[in-house]
Write a protein that holds these residues in place. Sequence first.
Motif, PDB file in Angstrom:
ATOM      1  N   LYS A  70      23.333  45.507  54.928  1.00 39.25           N
ATOM      2  CA  LYS A  70      24.640  44.852  54.938  1.00 39.25           C
ATOM      3  C   LYS A  70      24.449  43.281  55.418  1.00 39.25           C
ATOM      4  CE  LYS A  70      28.672  46.807  56.021  1.00 39.25           C
ATOM      5  NZ  LYS A  70      29.548  47.816  56.685  1.00 39.25           N
ATOM      6  N   SER A  73      24.492  40.299  52.997  1.00 42.08           N
ATOM      7  CA  SER A  73      25.639  39.174  53.116  1.00 42.08           C
ATOM      8  C   SER A  73      25.018  37.926  53.089  1.00 42.08           C
ATOM      9  CB  SER A  73      26.311  39.620  54.366  1.00 42.08           C
ATOM     10  OG  SER A  73      27.117  40.802  53.988  1.00 42.08           O
ATOM     11  N   ILE A 110      23.949  36.934  49.625  1.00 43.14           N
ATOM     12  CA  ILE A 110      25.283  36.550  49.004  1.00 43.14           C
ATOM     13  C   ILE A 110      25.734  35.160  49.306  1.00 43.14           C
ATOM     14  CG2 ILE A 110      27.510  37.065  48.523  1.00 43.14           C
ATOM     15  CD1 ILE A 110      26.705  40.310  49.018  1.00 43.14           C
ATOM     16  N   VAL A 145      32.508  37.928  46.557  1.00 39.68           N
ATOM     17  CA  VAL A 145      32.530  39.367  46.790  1.00 39.68           C
ATOM     18  C   VAL A 145      33.961  39.705  46.145  1.00 39.68           C
ATOM     19  CG1 VAL A 145      32.553  41.106  48.215  1.00 39.68           C
ATOM     20  CG2 VAL A 145      31.116  39.202  48.705  1.00 39.68           C
ATOM     21  N   ARG A 151      34.164  45.296  47.998  1.00 34.96           N
ATOM     22  CA  ARG A 151      32.742  45.798  48.796  1.00 34.96           C
ATOM     23  C   ARG A 151      33.378  46.907  49.654  1.00 34.96           C
ATOM     24  NH1 ARG A 151      28.993  41.889  52.534  1.00 34.96           N
ATOM     25  NH2 ARG A 151      27.141  42.987  52.003  1.00 34.96           N
ATOM     26  N   VAL A 159      30.464  48.221  44.984  1.00 28.46           N
ATOM     27  CA  VAL A 159      30.400  46.710  45.128  1.00 28.46           C
ATOM     28  C   VAL A 159      30.450  45.913  44.047  1.00 28.46           C
ATOM     29  CG1 VAL A 159      29.009  44.874  46.324  1.00 28.46           C
ATOM     30  CG2 VAL A 159      29.130  47.126  47.080  1.00 28.46           C
ATOM     31  N   LEU A 204      30.087  41.830  42.713  1.00 22.73           N
ATOM     32  CA  LEU A 204      29.964  40.390  43.150  1.00 22.73           C
ATOM     33  C   LEU A 204      30.105  39.533  41.610  1.00 22.73           C
ATOM     34  CD1 LEU A 204      26.588  41.103  45.264  1.00 22.73           C
ATOM     35  CD2 LEU A 204      29.057  40.725  45.952  1.00 22.73           C
TER      36      LEU A 204
END
Length: 97
Positions: free
Chosen positions: A22, A26, A29, A36, A39, A55, A57
Amino acid sequence: MASGYIIGHVDVADPVQYEAYKRLSSAAIQTYEAEVLVRGGAQQVVEGQLPTRTVVLRFASFAAAKAFHDSPEYRAARAARAGIAEMQMVCVEGVDG
């Protein structure tokens, strides 16, 4: 230009080790400027079967979503996830507004 999306469904076997994934994902991302949309969080299967975590995106384009997935930053996150979670992921092109 249509947005690009990555949709992931994941079953986590080791939540403690998943925290490393994660953190790394992150950072990737943020680097690739994704938004996001989903999530984790509550979900209810209404048809079929889904893993325990979803999730979604949004990226500026399909090419940007693919670049994120193929990036060194996200490859590091995938390596951290290996053996601790099962992931199904798809990159899709959105519909122009």
